[in-house]
Design a protein around this motif. Structure first.
Motif, PDB file in Angstrom:
ATOM      1  N   ASP A   1       6.279  -1.782  -8.410  1.00  0.00           N
ATOM      2  CA  ASP A   1       7.261  -1.332  -7.070  1.00  0.00           C
ATOM      3  C   ASP A   1       6.332  -0.792  -5.997  1.00  0.00           C
ATOM      4  O   ASP A   1       6.448  -1.163  -4.716  1.00  0.00           O
ATOM      5  CB  ASP A   1       8.065   0.100  -7.621  1.00  0.00           C
ATOM      6  N   ALA A   2       5.188  -0.111  -6.003  1.00  0.00           N
ATOM      7  CA  ALA A   2       4.195   0.162  -5.150  1.00  0.00           C
ATOM      8  C   ALA A   2       3.706  -1.095  -4.320  1.00  0.00           C
ATOM      9  O   ALA A   2       3.812  -0.908  -3.194  1.00  0.00           O
ATOM     10  CB  ALA A   2       3.262   1.100  -5.652  1.00  0.00           C
ATOM     11  N   LEU A   3       3.415  -2.255  -5.258  1.00  0.00           N
ATOM     12  CA  LEU A   3       2.840  -3.199  -4.301  1.00  0.00           C
ATOM     13  C   LEU A   3       3.938  -3.822  -3.577  1.00  0.00           C
ATOM     14  O   LEU A   3       3.816  -4.382  -2.549  1.00  0.00           O
ATOM     15  CB  LEU A   3       2.246  -4.398  -5.561  1.00  0.00           C
ATOM     16  N   ARG A   4       5.004  -4.002  -4.257  1.00  0.00           N
ATOM     17  CA  ARG A   4       6.300  -4.645  -3.575  1.00  0.00           C
ATOM     18  C   ARG A   4       6.584  -3.885  -2.245  1.00  0.00           C
ATOM     19  O   ARG A   4       6.771  -4.461  -1.128  1.00  0.00           O
ATOM     20  CB  ARG A   4       7.448  -4.701  -4.532  1.00  0.00           C
ATOM     21  N   GLU A   5       6.532  -2.614  -2.256  1.00  0.00           N
ATOM     22  CA  GLU A   5       6.839  -1.782  -1.086  1.00  0.00           C
ATOM     23  C   GLU A   5       5.608  -2.086  -0.045  1.00  0.00           C
ATOM     24  O   GLU A   5       6.139  -2.262   1.147  1.00  0.00           O
ATOM     25  CB  GLU A   5       7.120  -0.305  -1.779  1.00  0.00           C
ATOM     26  N   HIS A   6       4.589  -1.678  -0.591  1.00  0.00           N
ATOM     27  CA  HIS A   6       3.558  -1.834   0.460  1.00  0.00           C
ATOM     28  C   HIS A   6       3.427  -3.185   1.375  1.00  0.00           C
ATOM     29  O   HIS A   6       3.257  -3.496   2.293  1.00  0.00           O
ATOM     30  CB  HIS A   6       2.168  -1.675  -0.214  1.00  0.00           C
ATOM     31  N   PHE A   7       3.709  -4.387   0.589  1.00  0.00           N
ATOM     32  CA  PHE A   7       3.557  -5.663   1.095  1.00  0.00           C
ATOM     33  C   PHE A   7       4.726  -6.344   1.309  1.00  0.00           C
ATOM     34  O   PHE A   7       4.826  -7.349   1.443  1.00  0.00           O
ATOM     35  CB  PHE A   7       2.576  -6.671  -0.031  1.00  0.00           C
ATOM     36  N   ASP A   8       5.928  -5.497   1.472  1.00  0.00           N
ATOM     37  CA  ASP A   8       7.414  -5.941   1.521  1.00  0.00           C
ATOM     38  C   ASP A   8       7.722  -7.226   0.800  1.00  0.00           C
ATOM     39  O   ASP A   8       8.042  -8.234   1.321  1.00  0.00           O
ATOM     40  CB  ASP A   8       7.360  -6.226   3.164  1.00  0.00           C
ATOM     41  N   LEU A   9       7.550  -7.105  -0.572  1.00  0.00           N
ATOM     42  CA  LEU A   9       7.996  -8.324  -1.228  1.00  0.00           C
ATOM     43  C   LEU A   9       9.065  -8.078  -2.124  1.00  0.00           C
ATOM     44  O   LEU A   9       9.531  -7.034  -2.551  1.00  0.00           O
ATOM     45  CB  LEU A   9       6.780  -8.266  -2.448  1.00  0.00           C
ATOM     46  N   ALA A  10       9.802  -9.008  -2.421  1.00  0.00           N
ATOM     47  CA  ALA A  10      11.072  -8.932  -3.512  1.00  0.00           C
ATOM     48  C   ALA A  10      10.541  -8.901  -4.929  1.00  0.00           C
ATOM     49  O   ALA A  10       9.580  -9.075  -5.284  1.00  0.00           O
ATOM     50  CB  ALA A  10      12.055 -10.098  -2.934  1.00  0.00           C
ATOM     51  N   ALA A  11      11.704  -8.337  -5.827  1.00  0.00           N
ATOM     52  CA  ALA A  11      11.159  -8.286  -7.252  1.00  0.00           C
ATOM     53  C   ALA A  11      10.820  -9.745  -7.627  1.00  0.00           C
ATOM     54  O   ALA A  11       9.953  -9.888  -8.648  1.00  0.00           O
ATOM     55  CB  ALA A  11      12.380  -7.946  -7.896  1.00  0.00           C
TER      56      ALA A  11
END
Length: 86
Positions: free
Chosen positions: A15-25
């Protein structure tokens, strides 16, 4: 600090990586990548697993990086590992 993460900690890290790099699940398919790492570790060697996951991401990204391209590339790497003989 332990090198073992409980499943919920892995989810929090993803979740932290997704948020930091603006990624979808679907951009970060945890189970798919863990399965790839297992296939390579079992078929080739444990140290080859993270390197192979990186290569799969690189190849899929160069192909366009869609979730389907990631799945296809991971399948190719897993298939290669399954038939690997040094």
């Amino acid at each position: 600090m332990s090198d073992r993460l409980p499943p919920e900690a892995l989810d929090h890290w993803a979740d932290a990586l997704r948020e930091h790099f603006d990624l979808a699940a679907e951009d970060v398919p945890i189970a798919l990548i863990l399965d790839l790492a297992k296939d390579v570790a079992d078929g080739v060697a444990r140290p080859a697993a993270p390197f192979s996951a990186f290569v799969a991401g690189l190849v899929a990204g160069r192909a366009g990086g869609t979730p389907q391209q990631v799945r296809d590339t991971v399948a190719e790497v897993s298939q290669l590992a399954a038939g690997w003989t040094a």
